[in-house]
Scaffold this motif. Structure first.
Motif: not given
Ligand SMILES: NC(=O)c1ccc[n+]([C@@H]2O[C@H](COP(=O)([O-])OP(=O)(O)OC[C@H]3O[C@@H](n4cnc5c(N)ncnc54)[C@H](O)[C@@H]3O)[C@@H](O)[C@H]2O)c1
Length: 341
Positions: A2-9, A32-49
């Motif tokens: 987490g980034t510390g920007n998660q909204p209250e939920q 960025r938009r998901l960060e402000s959606i309560p309960g949404a948590r990004i756990v894995g990110v993939c790029d070929v770069v």
């Protein structure tokens, strides 16, 4: 994490754990938009770069991957975002579907209809929830337009015109976006938003007759046509036009993504930010609240109910088909029926 920007939920709100395949510019906007959606948590990110995956991981607190199969092997995923160059669709979606994961895929859904239809068939057989990134369908101006067109005294839709003029074609020499074999050109990659909105407001497009030219951009800006004029026949009987160019100054977005509809005695002018309805000398601004496509998707995944998704996968395939029919029409110099593709 987490980034510390998660909204209250609320404590009982079920978390939705999300993976990203593709960490380019558009994906970072969704993150960025998901960060402000309560309960949404990004756990894995993939790029070929790997550097792009690393940057996205630092920004979100997720784990970085450069192979989407390794990402999808995580046992804790609830949903996947795919934000890929147009040519890269196909195998990543198949892998997501094999694992039974709901997904959000950016428009356009593929470079060719065969790939899109194969994915659509698998989505349907798996009964999966899949949302295509036509976010303009969730604008308040879109709701206001659809309500206006459905008024009891609205009258039939006669004419719809779409406009997408911008300077994206000038921005990055050598980019996949301006290489025909990698993006499908402006109508497939970008003005698909306008075609999709014309479908959403005025109904299914049955036939197209397109004329394209490469008239303005110097050769270093890819090999795509840079001016496009398309005549459209709607299944409901109305006629339409789309004009698109990505060769004007890159800072001029004033004529990008606009739709005008003449219906009965009235006309409306739609943009992502507003709606005007004119009847004789009277004009009226109409508005409804905007909704976030990301919030709608997260909520749909949490509830296991895709009914609020306005662009399910199969519908996104139909918008792709219209743009591909226009490309084919321009190539042949003749009208093309969309269903004949
Ligand atoms: N809805 C919208 O308004 C909107 C706006 C911009 C872009 N888009 C769409 O989003 C998509 C991405 O656009 P972008 O501008 O972010 O492009 P981009 O090139 O910046 O990002 C795509 C990323 O995908 C990565 N990638 C390619 N193949 C991969 C694979 N097999 N596994 C993992 N990563 C892979 C690339 O390395 C790149 O970083 C396109 O379909 C575009 O049309 C939509």
């Amino acid at each position: 994490m987490g980034t510390g920007n998660q909204p209250e939920q609320p404590a009982d709100l079920q978390e939705v754990r999300i993976a990203f395949i593709g960490c380019g510019r558009n994906a970072r906007g969704h993150m960025r938009r998901l960060e402000s959606i309560p309960g949404a948590r990004i756990v894995g990110v993939c790029d070929v770069v790997p550097a792009l995956a690393g940057e996205a991981a630092s920004a979100t607190g997720a784990t970085a991957y450069h192979d989407y199969c390794a990402l999808l092997d995580r046992p804790d995923l609830d949903a996947v975002y795919l934000s890929l160059p147009v040519f890269a669709h196909g195998k990543p979606e198949m892998a997501v579907i094999e694992r039974g994961l709901p997904f959000f895929v950016e428009k356009p859904v593929a470079l060719d209809l065969a790939t899109a239809q194969e994915i659509a068939g698998r989505v349907a057989r798996a009964g999966l929830l899949a949302c295509v990134g036509y976010q303009l369908r969730y604008c308040g101006s879109t709701d206001a337009a659809r309500e206006s067109l459905a008024m009891p005294d609205a009258g039939p839709i006669g004419l719809a015109t779409g406009t997408y003029w911008c300077g994206t074609g000038r921005s990055q020499p050598g980019h996949w976006r301006t290489t025909m074999a990698r993006s499908g050109g402006q109508l497939v990659e970008q003005a698909t938003h306008t075609l999709d909105m014309m479908r959403f407001l005025a109904g299914e497009i049955a036939e197209v007759f397109a004329m394209y030219s490469r008239q303005v951009l110097p050769p270093e800006f890819g090999d795509c046509p840079d001016v496009h004029a398309v005549a459209l026949r709607f299944a409901g009987g109305g006629a339409g036009t789309l004009s698109a160019t990505w060769a004007i100054h890159p800072e001029d977005w004033s004529r990008a993504n606009l739709v005008d509809v003449a219906f009965g005695e009235r006309r409306l002018h739609w943009s992502a930010t507003g709606l005007t309805v004119a009847h004789g000398r009277a004009t009226e601004e109409r508005s409804r609240p905007d909704r976030s496509i990301d919030a709608v998707f997260v909520d749909a995944v949490r509830r296991g109910d895709g009914s609020a998704i306005r662009s399910p996968y199969a519908d996104g395939v139909r918008s792709l088909a219209v743009a591909l029919a226009a490309n084919e029409s321009a190539r042949r110099g003749a009208p093309v029926r969309v269903e004949a593709l």
